[in-house]
Design a protein around this motif. Sequence first.
Motif, PDB file in Angstrom:
ATOM      1  N   GLN A  95       0.817  -1.207   0.000  1.00  0.00           N
ATOM      2  CA  GLN A  95       0.000   0.000   0.000  1.00  0.00           C
ATOM      3  C   GLN A  95       0.857   1.266   0.000  1.00  0.00           C
ATOM      4  OE1 GLN A  95      -2.476  -0.609   3.449  1.00  0.00           O
ATOM      5  NE2 GLN A  95      -4.047  -1.717   2.263  1.00  0.00           N
ATOM      6  N   SER A  96       1.928   1.240   0.798  1.00  0.00           N
ATOM      7  CA  SER A  96       2.822   2.401   0.848  1.00  0.00           C
ATOM      8  C   SER A  96       4.175   1.933   1.369  1.00  0.00           C
ATOM      9  CB  SER A  96       2.246   3.491   1.765  1.00  0.00           C
ATOM     10  OG  SER A  96       2.320   3.078   3.118  1.00  0.00           O
ATOM     11  N   LEU A  97       5.159   2.857   1.365  1.00  0.00           N
ATOM     12  CA  LEU A  97       6.495   2.516   1.860  1.00  0.00           C
ATOM     13  C   LEU A  97       6.488   2.185   3.352  1.00  0.00           C
ATOM     14  CD1 LEU A  97       8.716   5.121  -0.065  1.00  0.00           C
ATOM     15  CD2 LEU A  97       8.377   2.696  -0.564  1.00  0.00           C
ATOM     16  N   HIS A  98       5.422   2.573   4.042  1.00  0.00           N
ATOM     17  CA  HIS A  98       5.316   2.207   5.454  1.00  0.00           C
ATOM     18  C   HIS A  98       5.308   0.689   5.630  1.00  0.00           C
ATOM     19  CE1 HIS A  98       4.856   6.252   6.935  1.00  0.00           C
ATOM     20  NE2 HIS A  98       3.865   6.499   6.072  1.00  0.00           N
ATOM     21  N   ASN A  99       4.766  -0.041   4.620  1.00  0.00           N
ATOM     22  CA  ASN A  99       4.757  -1.505   4.692  1.00  0.00           C
ATOM     23  C   ASN A  99       6.180  -2.051   4.765  1.00  0.00           C
ATOM     24  OD1 ASN A  99       2.178  -1.222   2.282  1.00  0.00           O
ATOM     25  ND2 ASN A  99       1.840  -1.729   4.433  1.00  0.00           N
ATOM     26  N   ILE A 100       7.059  -1.530   3.895  1.00  0.00           N
ATOM     27  CA  ILE A 100       8.449  -1.976   3.904  1.00  0.00           C
ATOM     28  C   ILE A 100       9.127  -1.568   5.205  1.00  0.00           C
ATOM     29  CG2 ILE A 100      10.702  -1.686   2.795  1.00  0.00           C
ATOM     30  CD1 ILE A 100       9.294  -1.446   0.130  1.00  0.00           C
ATOM     31  N   GLY A 101       8.857  -0.309   5.656  1.00  0.00           N
ATOM     32  CA  GLY A 101       9.453   0.167   6.901  1.00  0.00           C
ATOM     33  C   GLY A 101       9.082  -0.716   8.079  1.00  0.00           C
ATOM     34  N   SER A 102       7.838  -1.167   8.131  1.00  0.00           N
ATOM     35  CA  SER A 102       7.376  -2.011   9.229  1.00  0.00           C
ATOM     36  C   SER A 102       8.086  -3.363   9.218  1.00  0.00           C
ATOM     37  CB  SER A 102       5.857  -2.200   9.124  1.00  0.00           C
ATOM     38  OG  SER A 102       5.391  -3.069  10.138  1.00  0.00           O
ATOM     39  N   VAL A 103       8.217  -3.949   8.012  1.00  0.00           N
ATOM     40  CA  VAL A 103       8.911  -5.241   7.886  1.00  0.00           C
ATOM     41  C   VAL A 103      10.363  -5.105   8.334  1.00  0.00           C
ATOM     42  CG1 VAL A 103       9.759  -6.956   6.245  1.00  0.00           C
ATOM     43  CG2 VAL A 103       7.400  -6.164   6.096  1.00  0.00           C
ATOM     44  N   VAL A 104      11.020  -4.010   7.917  1.00  0.00           N
ATOM     45  CA  VAL A 104      12.426  -3.792   8.274  1.00  0.00           C
ATOM     46  C   VAL A 104      12.581  -3.648   9.784  1.00  0.00           C
ATOM     47  CG1 VAL A 104      14.354  -2.173   8.098  1.00  0.00           C
ATOM     48  CG2 VAL A 104      13.047  -2.793   6.050  1.00  0.00           C
ATOM     49  N   GLN A 105      11.700  -2.869  10.418  1.00  0.00           N
ATOM     50  CA  GLN A 105      11.782  -2.636  11.860  1.00  0.00           C
ATOM     51  C   GLN A 105      11.633  -3.940  12.644  1.00  0.00           C
ATOM     52  OE1 GLN A 105      12.523   0.111  13.579  1.00  0.00           O
ATOM     53  NE2 GLN A 105      12.794   1.307  11.688  1.00  0.00           N
ATOM     54  N   HIS A 106      10.786  -4.820  12.174  1.00  0.00           N
ATOM     55  CA  HIS A 106      10.533  -6.075  12.884  1.00  0.00           C
ATOM     56  C   HIS A 106      11.506  -7.185  12.482  1.00  0.00           C
ATOM     57  CE1 HIS A 106       6.632  -4.065  13.543  1.00  0.00           C
ATOM     58  NE2 HIS A 106       6.581  -4.792  14.649  1.00  0.00           N
ATOM     59  N   SER A 107      12.422  -6.883  11.573  1.00  0.00           N
ATOM     60  CA  SER A 107      13.344  -7.918  11.095  1.00  0.00           C
ATOM     61  C   SER A 107      14.806  -7.546  11.337  1.00  0.00           C
ATOM     62  CB  SER A 107      13.117  -8.158   9.591  1.00  0.00           C
ATOM     63  OG  SER A 107      11.783  -8.525   9.328  1.00  0.00           O
ATOM     64  N   GLU A 108      15.068  -6.631  12.237  1.00  0.00           N
ATOM     65  CA  GLU A 108      16.451  -6.229  12.487  1.00  0.00           C
ATOM     66  C   GLU A 108      17.294  -7.450  12.888  1.00  0.00           C
ATOM     67  OE1 GLU A 108      19.042  -3.080  15.245  1.00  0.00           O
ATOM     68  OE2 GLU A 108      16.840  -3.052  15.272  1.00  0.00           O
ATOM     69  N   GLY A 109      18.395  -7.628  12.168  1.00  0.00           N
ATOM     70  CA  GLY A 109      19.289  -8.748  12.423  1.00  0.00           C
ATOM     71  C   GLY A 109      18.827 -10.070  11.852  1.00  0.00           C
TER      72      GLY A 109
END
Length: 223
Positions: A171-185
């Motif tokens: 839907q928006s770049l927020h989707n990618i940002g959320s995945v990245v935040q929850h996948s650190e490391g």
Amino acid sequence: MSDEEARQSGGSSQASGVTVSDVKELMRRKEEIEAQIKANYDVLESQKGIGMNEPLVDCEGYPRSDVDLYQVRTARHNIICLQNDHKAVMKQVEEALHQLHARDKEKQARDMAEAHKEAMNRKLGQSESQGPPQAFAKVNSISPGSPASIAGLQVDDEIVEFGSVNTQNFQSLHNIGSVVQHSEGKPLNVTVIRSGEKQQLRLVPTRWAGKGLLGCNIIPLQR
């Protein structure tokens, strides 16, 4: 018997078209013959239980006077004929059941082949209708030495899949940002289109030099 001979002569020509009704008719005929055999054995039993093999003459060689010789001879003759008929009918039953079983197996194999073909055609149709995967975002810039650079991302890569984000749910770049935040490391599977070819990459979002977790700029594509 003449009707039994007629059944046997036509058996081979009818085998290919045998039906459940034919088998039921043969079973009815079998039971009818068995009833007739029993009735004739009852006749022999009524004649002092003389059976099929006891002699019909006395110890002096004269015809026995204690039994009805005509009834005994007729019953014995009928039993022999009926037993032959019974054997023929049982053979027809066996052949008919074999034909039905073989036809059912052929039908089952044919149905399975048709179902497989239909499934393959449906799958092919879906693949053709879906066409090549559609990108929803594009890599605009990458910082050297960043997690994105280490993963192999390049400028102008078109993103088809980024972890759990794809064309259907983006839907928006927020989707990618959320995945990245929850996948650190943790490694993420990233699929991109580069020069018309699909590329599979593994990206591990990691904090580096205080510049976020990716080190690249992603822009959405117009859809």
